[in-house]
Each structure stands twice: as C-alpha cells, then as structure tokens.
Design an enzyme around this catalytic site. Structure first.
Site, PDB file in Angstrom:
ATOM      1  N   ASP A  24       0.857  -1.180   0.000  1.00  0.00           N
ATOM      2  CA  ASP A  24       0.000   0.000   0.000  1.00  0.00           C
ATOM      3  C   ASP A  24       0.898   1.236   0.000  1.00  0.00           C
ATOM      4  O   ASP A  24       2.119   1.108  -0.049  1.00  0.00           O
ATOM      5  CB  ASP A  24      -0.922   0.003   1.232  1.00  0.00           C
ATOM      6  CG  ASP A  24      -0.156   0.173   2.543  1.00  0.00           C
ATOM      7  OD1 ASP A  24       1.091   0.244   2.511  1.00  0.00           O
ATOM      8  OD2 ASP A  24      -0.797   0.231   3.597  1.00  0.00           O
ATOM      9  N   ASP A  83       1.468   4.754   2.327  1.00  0.00           N
ATOM     10  CA  ASP A  83       1.095   5.369   3.599  1.00  0.00           C
ATOM     11  C   ASP A  83       1.526   6.832   3.634  1.00  0.00           C
ATOM     12  O   ASP A  83       2.671   7.147   3.295  1.00  0.00           O
ATOM     13  CB  ASP A  83       1.790   4.633   4.763  1.00  0.00           C
ATOM     14  CG  ASP A  83       1.571   3.135   4.717  1.00  0.00           C
ATOM     15  OD1 ASP A  83       0.445   2.700   4.972  1.00  0.00           O
ATOM     16  OD2 ASP A  83       2.527   2.395   4.379  1.00  0.00           O
ATOM     17  N   ASP A 143      -3.304   4.661   2.644  1.00  0.00           N
ATOM     18  CA  ASP A 143      -3.648   5.029   4.022  1.00  0.00           C
ATOM     19  C   ASP A 143      -3.277   6.480   4.263  1.00  0.00           C
ATOM     20  O   ASP A 143      -2.125   6.866   4.046  1.00  0.00           O
ATOM     21  CB  ASP A 143      -2.826   4.187   5.016  1.00  0.00           C
ATOM     22  CG  ASP A 143      -3.538   2.928   5.427  1.00  0.00           C
ATOM     23  OD1 ASP A 143      -4.589   2.625   4.838  1.00  0.00           O
ATOM     24  OD2 ASP A 143      -3.025   2.236   6.332  1.00  0.00           O
TER      25      ASP A 143
HETATM   26  P1  UTP Z   1       2.239  -1.143   6.608  1.00  0.00           P
HETATM   27  O1  UTP Z   1       1.357  -2.266   7.031  1.00  0.00           O
HETATM   28  O2  UTP Z   1       1.797  -0.348   5.452  1.00  0.00           O
HETATM   29  O3  UTP Z   1       3.681  -1.754   6.377  1.00  0.00           O
HETATM   30  O4  UTP Z   1       2.429  -0.239   7.872  1.00  0.00           O
HETATM   31  P2  UTP Z   1       4.869  -1.320   5.417  1.00  0.00           P
HETATM   32  O5  UTP Z   1       6.093  -1.443   6.213  1.00  0.00           O
HETATM   33  O6  UTP Z   1       4.581  -0.002   4.768  1.00  0.00           O
HETATM   34  O7  UTP Z   1       4.865  -2.479   4.384  1.00  0.00           O
HETATM   35  P3  UTP Z   1       4.324  -2.524   2.880  1.00  0.00           P
HETATM   36  O8  UTP Z   1       5.471  -2.124   2.066  1.00  0.00           O
HETATM   37  O9  UTP Z   1       3.168  -1.569   2.793  1.00  0.00           O
HETATM   38  O10 UTP Z   1       3.907  -3.925   2.662  1.00  0.00           O
HETATM   39  C1  UTP Z   1       3.344   0.839   7.907  1.00  0.00           C
HETATM   40  C2  UTP Z   1       3.609   1.240   9.321  1.00  0.00           C
HETATM   41  O11 UTP Z   1       2.460   1.777   9.912  1.00  0.00           O
HETATM   42  C3  UTP Z   1       2.236   1.211  11.167  1.00  0.00           C
HETATM   43  C4  UTP Z   1       2.923  -0.131  11.142  1.00  0.00           C
HETATM   44  O12 UTP Z   1       3.398  -0.457  12.416  1.00  0.00           O
HETATM   45  C5  UTP Z   1       4.036   0.066  10.176  1.00  0.00           C
HETATM   46  O13 UTP Z   1       5.181   0.421  10.890  1.00  0.00           O
HETATM   47  N1  UTP Z   1       0.796   1.027  11.363  1.00  0.00           N
HETATM   48  C6  UTP Z   1       0.060   0.367  10.443  1.00  0.00           C
HETATM   49  C7  UTP Z   1       0.211   1.506  12.503  1.00  0.00           C
HETATM   50  O14 UTP Z   1       0.891   2.113  13.350  1.00  0.00           O
HETATM   51  N2  UTP Z   1      -1.120   1.301  12.705  1.00  0.00           N
HETATM   52  C8  UTP Z   1      -1.881   0.643  11.817  1.00  0.00           C
HETATM   53  O15 UTP Z   1      -3.089   0.469  12.042  1.00  0.00           O
HETATM   54  C9  UTP Z   1      -1.277   0.170  10.637  1.00  0.00           C
HETATM   55 MN    MN Z   2       2.765   0.367   3.701  1.00  0.00          MN
END
Ligand code: UTP
Ligand code: MN
Length: 502
Positions: A329, A331, A426
């Site tokens: 995704d 973020d 997100d």
């Molecule tokens: P992600 O699940 O998007 O992981 O969460 P990522 O490292 O970006 O991996 P890919 O590349 O998308 O697969 C990103 C960060 O956001 C935090 C997670 O702990 C992670 O460090 N997070 C995610 C939250 O703090 N709360 C949430 O509800 C979701």
């Molecule tokens: Mn991510």
C-alpha cells in the site's frame, strides 16, 4: 567384518557396507561430477538421506567408493583424515575434491554443483570450535541497523512464512518469535553456513533453530514445505488477501467450506462495504505498488492537501520511507504547523479526492486520542487513534508517467485495457505536537516498532506509542519534535529509516 581386501576394493566407509547398487535412480544431469559421501562422522542414516536427495536432484552419488569418484563429501573431517581414508582404500587424492558437506547441501539447494569456494574445502587441521568467531548482534531490533540487504534470504523467507502462518492462525506469540529470529538473521553481515556460527545470538528459539538446521543441512525445511502446501494456509492467504478480511473472518469462512474467491462469491455471504470493494479490486490490490506509483499518488495527495490547506505538510511513510521499491500500500502522514489547524483537514481532503473521482473506496475514522486519559492510568496502546482514512485509490495510467503498465500490472490485461489500477492508500492526520511520534510509528517496519515499544517498556520504564512517550517512573510525558529526539530520550543510537528494515 568384511575382509580387509574386499574393503580396499569397494567400501562405503562403514564397516558393514551393504551391496547396494551404485546406479543412480534418475539419469545423471552432471556426468563430470561423481560424488561419494564419507560415512565417517556423518553417520549411516544421514548419509543415506543425503545420497537419496542428491540422486533425486539428478546427481550421480555413488554408494561404493571407486576410482571414478571426483568429489568426496565429508562432515566434520579434516583434509588429513579424508586423505588417510582414501589411502586406506588404495586410492589417493589426485584430481579429487575433498569437500565439506556445505558444498553438497548448497548444490542440492541450487539444483546444480555450485562453484567450489575456499570455505567448501576441507580444513587441513581440526579447528577448535571456539576459534570460529560467532556473529554478535544486540538483542533488540531497534539497537541494530537493518538495511534491505539480506545475506540470509533463504532462511529469513522460511521463518517469515512460519511467522505469517502463526499470525494467520491467531498465534501471535509464535509469530513474533519467528519474526524476531528472522530479523536477527537479516542483520548478519554474511550468510550463515554452520549452526556453530549462531552460538550466542539472541532471539533464536529452539523451534527457529530446528528450521535453520534443516535448511542448512538438507537444503529445505519439511515444516516450511508442508505449511506452504497446506490447503488451510493457502486458503487463509487468499481470503485475508481481500481488503477488509482479517484472519478471524477467513477462519470462519474456511470452516464453512469457503477456500477461494469463487466459492466466496457463490456462497452468498454478506460482505461489508470494505470487503465488497476488496473483492472487486482483488487482482489489482494483490499486485505490488511500485515506487513510481507511490510517487504519483504522493503528487496527487500533495496537490489535494495544498488546495484544502495550503500550509499543511505531507510525508510518505511506511515501507517506501524505508527505501523499499515496492509495497502493499502507500502510507501518508499529514500535519499542520499550527497546532489545531489540522482539525477538519481530513474531511476536506477526502471530499476533494472524491470530487475528482480518485477514490474507489474510503472509510474515515475520527481522532479518538485523549492525552489525559491515555497517560498515567493506561499506557498508550499500540493501536493508534489518529484520524485515519483507509482508502482504495483509482490511479490512472497517465498519472504514473510510465503508465500503469509497470512490470507487475502488465500481467493483468484487464488493468491494461482499463488504463487505471486500484491502489491501497492510508492517510493519517496528526497534530504537530505528536508528529514526530506519528512519523516514527508509521515508518515501521512492524517488528522495528514492536521492538522500540518493548525496549521502552522493559529497559526504560517508558511507554511509547505513535502519539507520545510517557515516563512511568516520573509520571510525565516526554515531548519531542523529531525522531532523533525520541531515540535520544530512549537512550538509543539514532537509526535512520533506511536502516529500520528489521
Ligand atoms: P504497513 O502495514 O503499510 O507496512 O504499515 P509497510 O512497512 O509499509 O509495508 P508494505 O510495504 O506496505 O507492505 C506501515 C507502518 O504503519 C504502522 C505499522 O506499524 C508500520 O510500521 N501502522 C500500520 C500503525 O501504526 N497502525 C496501523 O493500524 C497500521
Ligand atoms: Mn505500507
């Protein structure tokens, strides 16, 4: 006892060598390589197992020693010992490789004889085990620098798969144990070749060590292979791959006989709005998002933010901030330099995006964080309470510059014809006073975050969340306006985002 004369002619290295046929069970793929496994110190059953494995992979593995043998494979023997054994057979070393079993298992793993490196050759004299310098790694992942470079991908992929299986089965404790073990191996400066190198390393439990040993010695772990093939694991992967479906829902569906998307569609299950969107855009969402696509979305969201709140700032977080080239995704973290001015930003932003037809799905949750009630009584939970928008973006081909036909999406003709693809995005809005904590919390990796919180709690008596740092002993919040300050408050060396890939 076999008479000495006969032993000299043909000997498997054991005292009671059977009269096995040396013919390979499969046509040999590498006629110039004739292997012989020395039973001495390897043991008869392991020798039989490894020989069979080799033959299945098309290697010529001789049961009995003969002049034709080109490679003698030994375990825990010195070159001197192997040469003495050869001489006892009336043969010499001339033209033969005397190799450690690691050369054999690596060749099995790769499916062909690997290049003979120095470390594969038998040592002249016994090395005292204590002379093999073991790796040394600090216990907590947040004390280590974990780049994307991984010298132990075969091992870490296997442990990560077991972690994923545990997490999907709601066995979080086991999942974390496998994740920690994988993270330790990721942090090593070179590939592990011997179990003795792992001596003294943290976070390697009995179960993880068994898996590692299997792979080092046999080229594969039976547990990993059977998990990968299990119907339940495959179904859990497919079903939780649907946006909006967690492991509990997937488990319930599997118990009702639903294992794939077609069965789900046919079942008449009631799906919520997120799951409907997830099912509809399943193929797109399972395709990795490229950095170019992430940057294109950054541009779009950046313009949207600028038009609804010109002073607001936006940062790409998650895996892309750690330097990853793909993600599941995209973020973003959004803030405003003036505390309080971020209020109301998210609804305006979402309306703007919707008016442009950029959102296929969105669900916004409001900010529910209240410092006073979160602090002394309850340590901040690791679930954060920011105003957050979970969305599925409609990304047009023209917007990525290169078009949607990135390598991944080219495989999906429907996406190519449509000229757009669905991408999970997100959006998180944070007040500026919490921004450093939010940035640290949303950069990941998940294990790095978990380890930061564990460090804070166990080593410092503090509670860390994506909102704040609270000192339990002093009973007060510790302010910080940058990630560097937070690391300093935690008594940790600063680790930049690209080295948080634990
Ligand atoms: P992600 O699940 O998007 O992981 O969460 P990522 O490292 O970006 O991996 P890919 O590349 O998308 O697969 C990103 C960060 O956001 C935090 C997670 O702990 C992670 O460090 N997070 C995610 C939250 O703090 N709360 C949430 O509800 C979701
Ligand atoms: Mn991510």
């Amino acid at each position: 006892m076999v008479p000495l004369k006969r032993r000299k002619v043909a000997n498997s290295g054991s005292l009671n060598a059977g009269t096995h046929n040396s013919a390979a069970t499969q046509p040999t793929k590498f006629p110039q390589v004739v292997l012989f496994l020395l039973e001495r110190k390897m043991g008869a059953s392991r020798r039989a197992f490894l020989s069979q494995l080799g033959r299945r992979k098309g290697f010529q593995v001789e049961e009995l020693f003969s002049e034709n043998v080109t490679h003698v494979i030994c375990e825990s023997n010195t070159a001197q010992e192997a040469r003495m054994w050869l001489e006892a057979q009336g043969a010499g070393q001339a033209g033969r490789h005397l190799l450690d079993v690691s050369w054999y298992t690596e060749s099995m793993r790769d499916g062909h004889p690997v290049e003979i490196l120095d470390r594969h050759k038998l040592q002249e004299f016994a090395v005292n085990d204590s002379e093999v310098t073991p790796f040394s790694v600090p216990s907590y992942a947040c004390q280590r620098r974990s780049t994307l470079k991984n010298h132990n991908a075969v091992l870490t992929d296997s442990l990560s798969l077991l972690a994923e299986n545990a997490e999907l089965s709601d066995e979080d404790g086991r999942g974390v144990a496998f994740r920690r073990a994988a993270a330790v191996l990721k942090a090593l400066p070179s590939a592990v070749t011997k179990m003795s190198q792992l001596k003294g390393l943290p976070c390697l439990g009995e179960h993880s060590l068994r898996v590692i040993k299997d792979i080092l010695e046999n080229g594969a772990s039976s547990e990993v292979e059977s998990t990968k093939e299990s119907e339940r694991f495959k179904a859990l992967k497919v079903l939780t791959g649907i946006f909006g479906v967690g492991s509990k829902t997937a488990d319930r569906w599997i118990r009702e006989g639903i294992h794939n998307l077609q069965q789900l569609r046919d079942s008449g299950q009631t799906l919520n709005r997120a799951q409907q969107a997830g099912l509809e855009h399943y193929d797109d969402i399972k395709q990795p998002v490229s950095l170019a696509e992430a940057e294109a979305i950054r541009g779009i969201v950046g313009r949207a933010v600028a038009s609804v709140s010109p002073e607001a700032q936006i940062v790409l977080t998650g895996g892309f901030r750690r330097g990853k080239l793909t993600g599941h995704d995209v973020d973003f973290l959004i803030t405003h330099p003036e505390e309080g001015s971020e209020v109301g930003l998210m609804p305006k932003l979402v309306s703007w995006l919707e008016s442009q037809g950029l959102l296929l799905y969105q669900k916004t949750t409001r900010n529910s964080y209240l410092e006073g009630s979160e602090g002394p009584g309850r340590p901040p939970s690791n679930i954060d309470r920011f105003e957050r928008c979970l969305s599925i973006f409609k990304l047009s081909a023209g917007q990525t510059g290169r078009g949607v036909q990135s390598e991944e999406t080219a495989a999906s003709p429907s996406a190519a014809e449509r000229r757009w693809r669905a991408v999970r995005v997100d959006l998180v809005v944070s007040p500026i006073s919490q921004f450093a904590f939010a940035l640290l919390g949303w950069t990941g990796s998940k294990l790095f975050e978990r380890e930061l919180r564990r460090w804070a709690g166990h080593e410092k008596g503090m509670s860390l969340s994506s909102h704040a740092l609270y000192d339990n002993k002093q009973g007060r919040y510790i302010r910080a306006s940058s990630e560097e300050e937070i690391f300093a408050h935690l008594g940790l060396e600063f680790i930049p985002p690209t080295e948080r890939n634990a």
